[in-house]
Scaffold this motif. Structure first.
Motif, PDB file in Angstrom:
ATOM      1  N   MET A   1     -26.764  67.022 -11.931  1.00 54.69           N
ATOM      2  CA  MET A   1     -25.846  67.022 -11.058  1.00 54.69           C
ATOM      3  C   MET A   1     -25.024  65.940 -10.887  1.00 54.69           C
ATOM      4  N   SER A   2     -24.414  65.601 -11.931  1.00 53.04           N
ATOM      5  CA  SER A   2     -23.482  64.301 -12.048  1.00 53.04           C
ATOM      6  C   SER A   2     -22.532  64.318 -11.027  1.00 53.04           C
ATOM      7  N   PHE A   3     -22.082  63.062 -10.463  1.00 56.63           N
ATOM      8  CA  PHE A   3     -20.757  63.124  -9.611  1.00 56.63           C
ATOM      9  C   PHE A   3     -19.975  61.883 -10.046  1.00 56.63           C
ATOM     10  N   SER A   4     -18.582  62.198  -9.975  1.00 55.28           N
ATOM     11  CA  SER A   4     -17.896  61.031 -10.129  1.00 55.28           C
ATOM     12  C   SER A   4     -16.462  61.407  -9.154  1.00 55.28           C
ATOM     13  N   THR A   5     -15.586  60.092  -9.080  1.00 59.38           N
ATOM     14  CA  THR A   5     -14.463  60.271  -8.603  1.00 59.38           C
ATOM     15  C   THR A   5     -13.620  59.531  -8.853  1.00 59.38           C
ATOM     16  N   HIS A   6     -12.255  59.572  -8.684  1.00 57.26           N
ATOM     17  CA  HIS A   6     -11.122  59.015  -9.266  1.00 57.26           C
ATOM     18  C   HIS A   6     -10.125  58.712  -8.006  1.00 57.26           C
ATOM     19  N   VAL A   7      -9.571  57.699  -7.552  1.00 62.28           N
ATOM     20  CA  VAL A   7      -8.804  57.307  -6.431  1.00 62.28           C
ATOM     21  C   VAL A   7      -7.220  57.100  -6.928  1.00 62.28           C
ATOM     22  N   LEU A   8      -6.412  57.703  -6.830  1.00 66.44           N
ATOM     23  CA  LEU A   8      -5.020  57.345  -7.072  1.00 66.44           C
ATOM     24  C   LEU A   8      -4.119  56.835  -5.690  1.00 66.44           C
ATOM     25  N   ASP A   9      -3.793  55.641  -5.732  1.00 68.06           N
ATOM     26  CA  ASP A   9      -2.978  55.341  -4.653  1.00 68.06           C
ATOM     27  C   ASP A   9      -1.514  55.836  -4.870  1.00 68.06           C
ATOM     28  N   ALA A  10      -0.858  56.797  -4.069  1.00 66.58           N
ATOM     29  CA  ALA A  10       0.262  57.498  -4.194  1.00 66.58           C
ATOM     30  C   ALA A  10       1.606  56.304  -4.013  1.00 66.58           C
ATOM     31  N   VAL A  11       1.375  55.533  -3.148  1.00 67.26           N
ATOM     32  CA  VAL A  11       2.388  54.646  -2.742  1.00 67.26           C
ATOM     33  C   VAL A  11       2.907  53.660  -4.018  1.00 67.26           C
ATOM     34  N   THR A  12       1.702  53.081  -4.775  1.00 71.38           N
ATOM     35  CA  THR A  12       1.858  52.342  -5.711  1.00 71.38           C
ATOM     36  C   THR A  12       1.942  52.957  -7.074  1.00 71.38           C
ATOM     37  N   GLY A  13       1.562  53.927  -7.196  1.00 69.96           N
ATOM     38  CA  GLY A  13       1.135  54.758  -8.303  1.00 69.96           C
ATOM     39  C   GLY A  13       0.242  54.257  -9.277  1.00 69.96           C
ATOM     40  N   ARG A  14      -0.702  53.340  -8.675  1.00 71.40           N
ATOM     41  CA  ARG A  14      -1.833  52.748  -9.535  1.00 71.40           C
ATOM     42  C   ARG A  14      -2.981  53.280  -8.852  1.00 71.40           C
ATOM     43  N   PRO A  15      -4.127  52.988  -9.861  1.00 66.47           N
ATOM     44  CA  PRO A  15      -5.531  53.364  -9.146  1.00 66.47           C
ATOM     45  C   PRO A  15      -5.818  52.460  -7.899  1.00 66.47           C
ATOM     46  N   ALA A  16      -6.602  52.997  -7.018  1.00 70.87           N
ATOM     47  CA  ALA A  16      -7.045  52.348  -5.968  1.00 70.87           C
ATOM     48  C   ALA A  16      -8.287  51.541  -6.118  1.00 70.87           C
ATOM     49  N   THR A  17      -8.031  50.428  -6.424  1.00 70.96           N
ATOM     50  CA  THR A  17      -9.180  49.464  -6.954  1.00 70.96           C
ATOM     51  C   THR A  17      -9.993  48.868  -5.826  1.00 70.96           C
ATOM     52  N   GLY A  18     -11.308  48.936  -5.872  1.00 75.72           N
ATOM     53  CA  GLY A  18     -12.007  48.195  -4.610  1.00 75.72           C
ATOM     54  C   GLY A  18     -12.125  49.119  -3.423  1.00 75.72           C
ATOM     55  N   LEU A  19     -11.970  50.293  -3.477  1.00 76.92           N
ATOM     56  CA  LEU A  19     -11.782  51.267  -2.355  1.00 76.92           C
ATOM     57  C   LEU A  19     -13.424  51.453  -2.291  1.00 76.92           C
ATOM     58  N   ARG A  20     -13.897  51.189  -0.749  1.00 79.07           N
ATOM     59  CA  ARG A  20     -15.386  51.501  -0.607  1.00 79.07           C
ATOM     60  C   ARG A  20     -15.716  53.084  -0.534  1.00 79.07           C
ATOM     61  N   VAL A  21     -16.614  53.637  -1.091  1.00 76.56           N
ATOM     62  CA  VAL A  21     -16.728  55.096  -1.120  1.00 76.56           C
ATOM     63  C   VAL A  21     -18.384  55.185  -0.979  1.00 76.56           C
ATOM     64  N   ARG A  22     -18.878  56.348  -0.419  1.00 72.02           N
ATOM     65  CA  ARG A  22     -20.598  56.578  -0.309  1.00 72.02           C
ATOM     66  C   ARG A  22     -20.465  57.875  -0.329  1.00 72.02           C
TER      67      ARG A  22
END
Length: 99
Positions: A1-22
């Motif tokens: 049951m592996s889980f992953s996520t990828h968050v993209l910042d649509a304003v900058t067009g870049r990955p959302a680095t350092g965003l807290r997730v739980r």
């Protein structure tokens, strides 16, 4: 049951680095961390049934209508990988079941 996520910042067009997730299961926090330099978290384990992934968008974006994004998803196949991406902007977000 592996889980992953990828968050993209649509304003900058870049990955959302350092965003807290739980990740939560049965009302308990089972994993928490921050997105890496590519906006990703991987290697977490989601439990069978309903899980919730909570993104601290208010801690990442300076001015946002959504202080957090909560996505509930169901794990029916324990052998499957579950990828829940997030496309984020201050006044909108989108998600889908990824691969």
């Amino acid at each position: 049951m592996s889980f992953s996520t990828h968050v993209l910042d649509a304003v900058t067009g870049r990955p959302a680095t350092g965003l807290r997730v739980r990740l939560e299961h049965d009302g308990r926090v089972v994993a928490e961390g921050r997105t890496d330099g590519d906006g990703r978290i991987k290697g977490w384990t989601a439990g069978p049934g309903v899980n919730r992934v909570v993104f601290d968008t208010g801690g990442y974006l300076d001015d946002t209508f959504y202080p957090e994004v909560v996505i509930a998803f169901t794990v029916r196949d324990p052998s499957a990988h579950h990828h829940v991406p997030l496309l984020l902007s201050p006044y909108a977000y989108a998600t889908y079941r990824g691969s």
